[in-house]
Design a protein around this motif. Structure first.
Motif, short mmCIF file in Angstrom:
data_model
loop_
_atom_site.label_atom_id
_atom_site.label_comp_id
_atom_site.label_asym_id
_atom_site.label_seq_id
_atom_site.Cartn_x
_atom_site.Cartn_y
_atom_site.Cartn_z
N VAL A 95 41.92 44.54 53.08
CA VAL A 95 41.56 43.76 51.89
C VAL A 95 41.21 42.36 52.36
CG1 VAL A 95 42.29 42.90 49.65
CG2 VAL A 95 43.10 45.13 50.47
N VAL A 96 40.00 41.92 52.05
CA VAL A 96 39.52 40.60 52.48
C VAL A 96 39.48 39.66 51.29
CG1 VAL A 96 37.66 39.31 53.58
CG2 VAL A 96 38.13 41.66 54.29
N GLY A 97 40.13 38.52 51.43
CA GLY A 97 40.10 37.49 50.41
C GLY A 97 39.36 36.26 50.89
N LEU A 98 38.48 35.72 50.05
CA LEU A 98 37.77 34.48 50.35
C LEU A 98 38.24 33.40 49.38
CD1 LEU A 98 34.18 35.87 50.89
CD2 LEU A 98 35.44 34.52 52.57
N GLY A 99 38.54 32.23 49.91
CA GLY A 99 39.00 31.14 49.05
C GLY A 99 38.60 29.79 49.58
N MET A 148 45.62 43.58 47.59
CA MET A 148 46.46 44.60 48.20
C MET A 148 47.48 45.14 47.21
SD MET A 148 46.98 46.31 50.99
CE MET A 148 46.35 45.42 52.42
N ALA A 149 47.99 44.31 46.31
CA ALA A 149 49.00 44.73 45.35
C ALA A 149 48.48 45.79 44.38
CB ALA A 149 49.51 43.51 44.57
N LEU A 150 47.17 45.88 44.24
CA LEU A 150 46.57 46.85 43.32
C LEU A 150 46.32 48.21 43.97
CD1 LEU A 150 43.97 44.52 41.58
CD2 LEU A 150 46.18 45.27 40.67
N ILE A 151 46.48 48.29 45.28
CA ILE A 151 46.15 49.52 46.01
C ILE A 151 47.42 50.33 46.26
CG2 ILE A 151 45.19 50.45 48.14
CD1 ILE A 151 43.36 48.00 48.23
N GLN A 152 47.32 51.62 46.01
CA GLN A 152 48.46 52.51 46.18
C GLN A 152 48.19 53.53 47.28
OE1 GLN A 152 49.52 54.28 42.35
NE2 GLN A 152 48.60 52.52 41.31
N ARG A 207 44.60 54.94 45.85
CA ARG A 207 44.19 54.55 44.51
C ARG A 207 44.11 53.03 44.41
NH1 ARG A 207 47.74 58.87 43.91
NH2 ARG A 207 47.00 60.60 42.59
N GLY A 208 43.30 52.55 43.47
CA GLY A 208 43.27 51.13 43.14
C GLY A 208 42.21 50.30 43.82
N ILE A 209 41.36 50.92 44.64
CA ILE A 209 40.36 50.13 45.37
C ILE A 209 39.35 49.50 44.42
CG2 ILE A 209 38.42 50.31 46.97
CD1 ILE A 209 40.09 52.11 48.70
N LYS A 210 38.93 50.22 43.38
CA LYS A 210 37.98 49.65 42.43
C LYS A 210 38.57 48.41 41.76
CE LYS A 210 35.32 53.81 41.29
NZ LYS A 210 34.92 54.75 40.21
N LYS A 211 39.83 48.46 41.41
CA LYS A 211 40.48 47.31 40.77
C LYS A 211 40.53 46.12 41.73
CE LYS A 211 43.48 49.99 37.68
NZ LYS A 211 44.88 50.31 37.32
N ALA A 212 40.83 46.41 42.99
CA ALA A 212 40.88 45.32 43.97
C ALA A 212 39.50 44.70 44.17
CB ALA A 212 41.43 45.83 45.30
N ASN A 213 38.49 45.53 44.28
CA ASN A 213 37.13 45.03 44.47
C ASN A 213 36.63 44.20 43.29
OD1 ASN A 213 36.18 45.80 47.07
ND2 ASN A 213 35.96 47.92 46.40
N ALA A 214 37.22 44.42 42.12
CA ALA A 214 36.79 43.70 40.92
C ALA A 214 37.33 42.28 40.85
CB ALA A 214 37.21 44.47 39.66
N LEU A 215 38.30 41.95 41.70
CA LEU A 215 38.87 40.60 41.69
C LEU A 215 37.88 39.60 42.29
CD1 LEU A 215 42.53 41.29 42.94
CD2 LEU A 215 41.75 40.97 40.59
N ASP A 216 37.93 38.37 41.77
CA ASP A 216 37.09 37.31 42.33
C ASP A 216 37.46 37.06 43.79
OD1 ASP A 216 35.74 36.93 39.97
OD2 ASP A 216 37.00 35.23 39.32
N GLY A 217 36.43 36.98 44.64
CA GLY A 217 36.66 36.64 46.04
C GLY A 217 37.32 37.71 46.85
N VAL A 218 37.31 38.96 46.39
CA VAL A 218 38.01 40.05 47.10
C VAL A 218 37.05 41.20 47.35
CG1 VAL A 218 39.86 41.78 46.99
CG2 VAL A 218 40.26 39.45 46.15
N HIS A 219 37.08 41.77 48.55
CA HIS A 219 36.42 43.04 48.79
C HIS A 219 37.24 43.86 49.76
CE1 HIS A 219 34.66 40.42 51.98
NE2 HIS A 219 34.68 41.52 52.72
N VAL A 220 37.10 45.17 49.65
CA VAL A 220 37.89 46.11 50.44
C VAL A 220 36.98 46.80 51.44
CG1 VAL A 220 39.38 48.16 50.40
CG2 VAL A 220 39.48 46.48 48.53
N LEU A 221 37.40 46.83 52.70
CA LEU A 221 36.65 47.49 53.76
C LEU A 221 37.43 48.70 54.24
CD1 LEU A 221 35.52 44.30 55.69
CD2 LEU A 221 34.11 45.74 54.22
N HIS A 222 36.80 49.86 54.21
CA HIS A 222 37.45 51.09 54.61
C HIS A 222 37.49 51.21 56.14
CE1 HIS A 222 37.06 53.39 50.61
NE2 HIS A 222 36.63 52.16 50.38
#
Length: 446
Positions: A380-384, A398-402, A344-359
């Motif tokens: 979870v990939v973060g760009l900054g 990552m904190a948003l994913i369960q 759970r929580g992948i959509k929330k993680a993907n919604a963050l700025d500079g973040v995308h999730v790769l399965h």
């Protein structure tokens, strides 16, 4: 162009994502893919290690390019069959993929090319293994000669543990390569090759152990980041001149040109640059971090490699941002990973700025719910703007994913972010001696 990507994991998700960003790629298919890939492109279920099945799908789809992601299909000869059928392929032949399929073969190639690497011995029984361990001393490095999905290496100070790993490889019908231990930080560099010309991507660093502070057993990789602000000036040029180009030239000389990506696993030791290993495909999870920064259209690059046209490729373009990829693994990984747990929580993680999730190891259950289906579940990939911001974003995601029992490292790129990566000291004479002795350090004894 229409592209078919072969493979099921996070590396393939990153490749698909990169291809979709290429304006010259109008259609992408994947086989077999995973739940995340299936949300982006059509997927096709097949045995990716069966050359005939893969070729039949390529014909059915009438694709312009096939990209083979994992090592097993390469060693199984999938690229060879596709080329015989007339398809441009990004991925080496079965014979060229032996650079990864056999560590002993890779040592022979490095010796022939004068590539600096660890001294090593190949052992086929416990007596030879014991003798090799005593030759090099602790820490002991024992590698399964064949494919092991990144988990066939044991590095330990315990001689009995080293012997036990060697024995398990012998009992499985294989051999082992026992090497001297290489000190210093590790670097991964992907180098695209069309059989003659080489084009480097950006360096990365990955984290193999399951727990923080590099504790616990080796895994396929628990995270990565790129670029490396601490890397010595001229490192990429040195890798090209001393490692990648000589290896590609040696493979061509042997009549087995290498077309695809040569993964150079390196150690920056007190004696200079040394090759730890070669892989014959994009590494995972470094790919997730490296391709997140690439701005040169990926499809065009891979097609140029497949068609022998890398010499005409312009200088690669990169975003100035830093990328950090953090892997979420299943309970009990890397031993016997538990599967079918809800994610759970992948959509929330993907919604963050500079973040995308790769399965990676994901699937949909009978109710259409996302569940775990492998050891490494996702990244979870973060760009900054810098490493500190990229880490924060990746870990915020990552904190948003369960995932029940899920595990991930808290220290990916931490030392680099705080300027604590230490390079071993080299004096000038020692460095010069290291360069002139490259061929002798590439020895392989049987």
């Amino acid at each position: 162009m229409k592209v078919l990507v072969i493979g099921p994991g996070g590396r393939e998700h990153a490749i698909v994502r990169g291809l979709l960003a290429d304006p010259y790629v109008h259609e992408v298919h994947a086989a077999p893919g995973n739940a995340g890939i299936a949300a982006l492109v059509p997927t096709h279920q097949l045995n990716a290690n069966d050359p005939e099945e893969v070729t039949a799908l390529a014909r059915k789809l009438d694709v312009d390019l096939v990209v083979v992601g994992p090592e097993a299909p390469l060693v199984a000869g999938v690229s060879d069959r596709l080329r015989e059928a007339g398809f441009p392929v990004f991925g080496p032949s079965r014979e060229a993929a032996a650079l990864e399929g056999s560590k002993a073969f890779a040592k022979q190639v490095m010796a022939g090319a004068g590539v600096p690497t660890a001294m090593a011995k190949v052992a086929s029984n416990i007596g030879e293994a014991a003798e090799a361990l005593d030759t090099f001393g602790a820490p002991y490095v024992v590698k399964d000669d064949g494919l092991a999905a990144g988990k066939g290496v044991v590095v330990t100070n315990d001689r009995e543990e080293a012997l036990a790993h060697a024995q398990s490889c012998f009992e499985a019908g294989g051999e082992v390569v026992i090497e001297e231990f290489l000190d210093g930080p590790e670097v991964s560099l992907f180098v695209l090759s069309d059989g003659r010309t080489v084009v480097p991507l950006a360096p990365a660093q990955d984290f193999k152990r399951i727990h923080d502070e590099d504790e616990g057993p080796n895994t396929g990789g628990m995270g990565a980041y790129s670029p490396l602000s601490w890397a010595p000036e001229g490192l990429v040029d040195e890798v090209i001149s001393r490692v990648a180009q000589p290896t590609i030239d040696e493979m061509a000389h042997r009549g087995t040109p290498f077309v695809g990506v040569l993964y150079c696993g390196l150690a920056l030791t007190s004696r200079g640059l040394r090759v730890i290993e070669f892989n014959a495909r994009f590494g995972d999870p470094e790919t997730q971090a490296v391709l997140a920064r690439l701005r040169t259209p990926l499809g065009g690059l891979l097609m140029a490699a497949a068609k022998g046209q890398l010499a005409s490729v312009e200088t690669l373009r990169w975003t100035p941002e830093t990328a950090v990829a953090v892997v979420l693994a299943a309970a009990n990984y890397p031993d016997t990973p538990r599967t079918n747990d809800r994610i759970r929580g992948i959509k929330k993680a993907n919604a963050l700025d500079g973040v995308h999730v790769l399965h990676a190891g994901t699937a949909l259950d009978e109710e259409g719910k996302l569940v775990s289906a492998g050891g490494r579940v996702l990244a979870v990939v973060g760009l900054g703007e810098d490493l500190v911001e990229a880490r924060e974003r990746a870990y915020d995601g990552m904190a948003l994913i369960q995932l029940e029992g899920g595990q991930y490292r808290q220290d990916i790129a931490a030392k680099a972010a705080w300027g604590k990566v230490e390079l071993p000291q080299q004096n000038a004479s020692r460095q010069a001696a290291s360069r002139s002795a490259a061929s002798s350090t590439a020895e392989e004894t049987r």
